[in-house]
Design a protein around this motif. Structure first.
Motif, PDB file in Angstrom:
ATOM      1  N   SER A  93       4.251   5.025  -9.094  1.00  0.00           N
ATOM      2  CA  SER A  93       3.589   4.249  -8.051  1.00  0.00           C
ATOM      3  C   SER A  93       2.308   4.878  -7.538  1.00  0.00           C
ATOM      4  O   SER A  93       1.598   4.264  -6.745  1.00  0.00           O
ATOM      5  CB  SER A  93       4.553   4.043  -6.871  1.00  0.00           C
ATOM      6  OG  SER A  93       4.958   5.298  -6.334  1.00  0.00           O
ATOM      7  N   CYS A  94       2.010   6.109  -7.937  1.00  0.00           N
ATOM      8  CA  CYS A  94       0.801   6.768  -7.445  1.00  0.00           C
ATOM      9  C   CYS A  94       0.424   7.915  -8.361  1.00  0.00           C
ATOM     10  O   CYS A  94       1.214   8.363  -9.190  1.00  0.00           O
ATOM     11  CB  CYS A  94       1.004   7.284  -6.009  1.00  0.00           C
ATOM     12  SG  CYS A  94       2.294   8.545  -5.876  1.00  0.00           S
ATOM     13  N   PRO A 106      -3.435   6.282  -4.392  1.00  0.00           N
ATOM     14  CA  PRO A 106      -3.099   4.987  -4.997  1.00  0.00           C
ATOM     15  C   PRO A 106      -3.876   4.786  -6.296  1.00  0.00           C
ATOM     16  O   PRO A 106      -5.048   5.164  -6.389  1.00  0.00           O
ATOM     17  CB  PRO A 106      -3.526   3.964  -3.936  1.00  0.00           C
ATOM     18  CG  PRO A 106      -3.648   4.753  -2.667  1.00  0.00           C
ATOM     19  CD  PRO A 106      -4.055   6.130  -3.066  1.00  0.00           C
ATOM     20  N   MET A 108       0.834  -1.185   0.000  1.00  0.00           N
ATOM     21  CA  MET A 108       0.000   0.000   0.000  1.00  0.00           C
ATOM     22  C   MET A 108       0.871   1.238   0.000  1.00  0.00           C
ATOM     23  O   MET A 108       1.912   1.275   0.625  1.00  0.00           O
ATOM     24  CB  MET A 108      -0.909   0.003   1.234  1.00  0.00           C
ATOM     25  CG  MET A 108      -1.960  -1.064   1.193  1.00  0.00           C
ATOM     26  SD  MET A 108      -2.836  -1.169   2.749  1.00  0.00           S
ATOM     27  CE  MET A 108      -3.465   0.505   2.858  1.00  0.00           C
ATOM     28  N   MET A 109       0.419   2.246  -0.695  1.00  0.00           N
ATOM     29  CA  MET A 109       1.177   3.481  -0.788  1.00  0.00           C
ATOM     30  C   MET A 109       0.713   4.461   0.271  1.00  0.00           C
ATOM     31  O   MET A 109      -0.439   4.462   0.671  1.00  0.00           O
ATOM     32  CB  MET A 109       1.018   4.093  -2.178  1.00  0.00           C
ATOM     33  CG  MET A 109       1.667   3.261  -3.256  1.00  0.00           C
ATOM     34  SD  MET A 109       1.147   3.747  -4.896  1.00  0.00           S
ATOM     35  CE  MET A 109      -0.490   3.042  -4.959  1.00  0.00           C
ATOM     36  N   ARG A 154      -0.762   7.595   1.838  1.00  0.00           N
ATOM     37  CA  ARG A 154      -1.758   8.526   1.340  1.00  0.00           C
ATOM     38  C   ARG A 154      -1.542   9.895   1.948  1.00  0.00           C
ATOM     39  O   ARG A 154      -0.950  10.056   3.002  1.00  0.00           O
ATOM     40  CB  ARG A 154      -3.175   8.066   1.712  1.00  0.00           C
ATOM     41  CG  ARG A 154      -3.552   6.714   1.177  1.00  0.00           C
ATOM     42  CD  ARG A 154      -5.002   6.394   1.478  1.00  0.00           C
ATOM     43  NE  ARG A 154      -5.258   6.393   2.902  1.00  0.00           N
ATOM     44  CZ  ARG A 154      -6.017   7.302   3.500  1.00  0.00           C
ATOM     45  NH1 ARG A 154      -6.561   8.266   2.831  1.00  0.00           N
ATOM     46  NH2 ARG A 154      -6.230   7.251   4.794  1.00  0.00           N
TER      47      ARG A 154
END
Length: 522
Positions: A232-233, A251, A2-3, A5
């Motif tokens: 990646s985002c 994300p 998970m990136m 936030r």
């Protein structure tokens, strides 16, 4: 997996940004650093010009450019054209008070030599800038991201006179033919994204940095250069944050279905050709230290903890021998007290599934059940979710996701920390299931919100993957794939039915967009 936030980056506070750029040098120095990724190589070129004006040279102008020096010719040419335009505008702005005054025409300054790009401009503009600087100025033309499909540049401009301000913009280029992507997300879709994901709708003030808070409003205006496709985002530059801007990243798993078709193709997972769907977790937790296994001999669901000296094992629950248990997912939840809480979701049964969930706390004695749920009359740490005999047939072939084979079960959203528990109902009279123990899937969910200590009821809602404007139904009658896309028919509270069609939709996550067609029937 998970990136992070809401990564806040307030750019342009005078002391911070000025100090960072002054490292480049205030006395006309320059430098070049070459970086190569895949077959597209850029050279970081920097230069600084100090003023000769009334303030004894206190003003300065700093330039940083990632100039392409090799790679696919179409891409190199496109990026060079873009950089020439940006550099020209920056140099002219530094050399003149009056925007109508021009020192050189754009066409006479254009160069196709990436290795000498910045020095070419400085050779002509340095004396003009030094003699006319009236404010501190800086521009950074930086390659922010590169994948096998695209390159994204960021343009950051900073200036100080009586006050300081800064702004940020993004530009994405297709790696295949070099063209600049004109739109990565429409303004309307970006607004809908904020409406569908309220956790992004406000950012608290930072007293230490002296920055005000920000709150989303449908009146907010974002142009396409506010949006950046990173590797990646998805990055959004929010303008007007004081005199500066704010960076927030999303994300792709959340924002994917809102992007334009061209942007979706660019950020699809390389090789698999599948879109980057919401980041459902595997059986193990995010850090891989906690997971589930089934002991078929003792009919028990086990929790494993990876620890020094070998894994620790705890029995989470025992089940009846005639049932089977299928481990599904483990989520870690940050509790207010700092304790490590894990949410275990699993299925019980064969052919007929019953999704259940429990939370456990990791302490000195291993995994211990924690009562974190409160739903209707149930106060236990385990919620029996649903049974659905023949559910696929009864729902007219609901399109399952390959990523999550059971969208009808309990769902935990790690971004909003909400737990969705399907609401079941008795079958209508006349149905072949009317006199059976099988309950009818309504398409609506009890929602529980984690408040830092426990999950508390937060009302009910339609399916979390559905567009917010369409969640006001009483029950989903059918949802099926067609040759055109996905069609959903809902029974409304007033007894009428509503048919919505999403053309070209392939997964349930595509249903976050507004449908292409909506028909109401009595």
């Amino acid at each position: 997996m998970m990136m992070v936030r809401n990564t806040l980056s307030l750019k342009g506070f005078c002391s911070c940004l000025m100090s960072a750029w002054m490292v480049v040098g205030l006395f006309g120095c320059s430098s070049v650093r070459t970086e190569s990724v895949a077959d597209f190589a850029v050279a970081e070129q920097t230069d600084t010009v100090r003023g000769h004006g009334e303030n004894n040279g206190e003003e300065w102008a700093a330039f940083t450019v990632d100039a392409p020096v090799s790679g696919p010719q179409a891409l190199v040419d496109s990026v060079l054209t873009f950089l020439n335009n940006e550099l020209y505008e920056a140099c002219e702005a530094c050399a003149h008070f009056d925007e109508q005054t021009v020192s050189f025409k754009k066409e006479e300054m254009f160069t196709g030599n990436g290795e000498q790009l910045l020095s070419h401009y400085m050779e002509k503009y340095r004396p003009l800038i030094a003699d006319s600087l009236w404010k501190t100025f800086g521009v950074r033309l930086i390659k922010e991201s590169q994948t096998a499909k695209y390159v994204t540049y960021g343009v950051e401009v900073f200036h100080c006179s009586l006050a300081c301000s800064s702004q940020k913009a993004y530009y994405t280029f297709d790696m295949h033919d070099g063209h600049q992507v004109k739109e990565v997300i429409s303004h309307d879709n970006l607004i809908r994204f904020f409406e569908d994901y309220p956790e992004y709708n406000s950012i608290g003030a930072d007293a230490w940095a002296g920055s005000p808070g920000w709150k989303f409003s449908p009146e907010n205006r974002f142009d396409n250069t506010c949006c950046g496709l990173l590797d990646s985002c998805f990055m959004l530059a929010i303008p007007g944050y004081g005199n500066h801007f704010l960076l927030v990243d999303f994300p792709y798993g959340q924002v994917f279905s809102y992007l334009t078709p061209e942007a979706q193709k660019l950020v699809e997972q390389t090789g698999e050709g599948e879109p980057m769907l919401p980041p459902y977790l595997p059986e193990r937790s995010e850090d891989g230290e906690v997971w589930m296994e089934v002991d078929t001999v003792h009919c028990a669901l086990l929790g494993y903890i990876s620890a020094a000296g070998g894994p620790l094992v705890d029995t989470l629950m025992h089940y009846e021998p005639e049932l089977e248990v299928y481990p599904k997912r483990v989520h870690s939840i940050n509790a207010a007290e700092g304790a490590t809480i894990f949410l275990f979701i699993y299925s019980r049964g064969h052919l007929m599934y019953c999704d259940e969930a429990m939370t456990v706390a990791l302490g000195e004695d291993g995994l211990q059940p924690a009562t974190l749920f409160s739903l209707e009359s149930q106060k236990d740490s385990v919620i029996s979710c649903m049974w659905y005999d023949q559910l696929v047939e009864a729902s007219n072939g609901f399109p399952f996701d390959e990523v999550d084979e059971n969208r009808f079960g309990i769902h935990y959203d790690p971004f909003t920390k909400r737990l969705y528990v399907p609401i079941m109902d008795e079958h209508d009279k006349g149905s072949e299931y009317a006199n059976t123990s099988c309950l009818q899937y309504t398409g609506r969910y009890h929602v529980l919100q984690f408040d830092g200590k426990v999950f508390v009821p937060a009302g009910d809602d339609g399916a979390w993957w559905l567009n917010a404007d369409l969640r006001n139904y009483k029950r989903t009658v059918s949802n099926r794939k067609t040759a055109a896309g996905i069609e959903q028919v809902d029974l409304m509270p007033d007894g009428t039915t509503r048919r919505a069609v999403w053309k070209g939709a392939k997964t349930l996550d595509d249903l976050r967009k507004k449908p292409d067609e909506v028909v109401d029937k009595k």
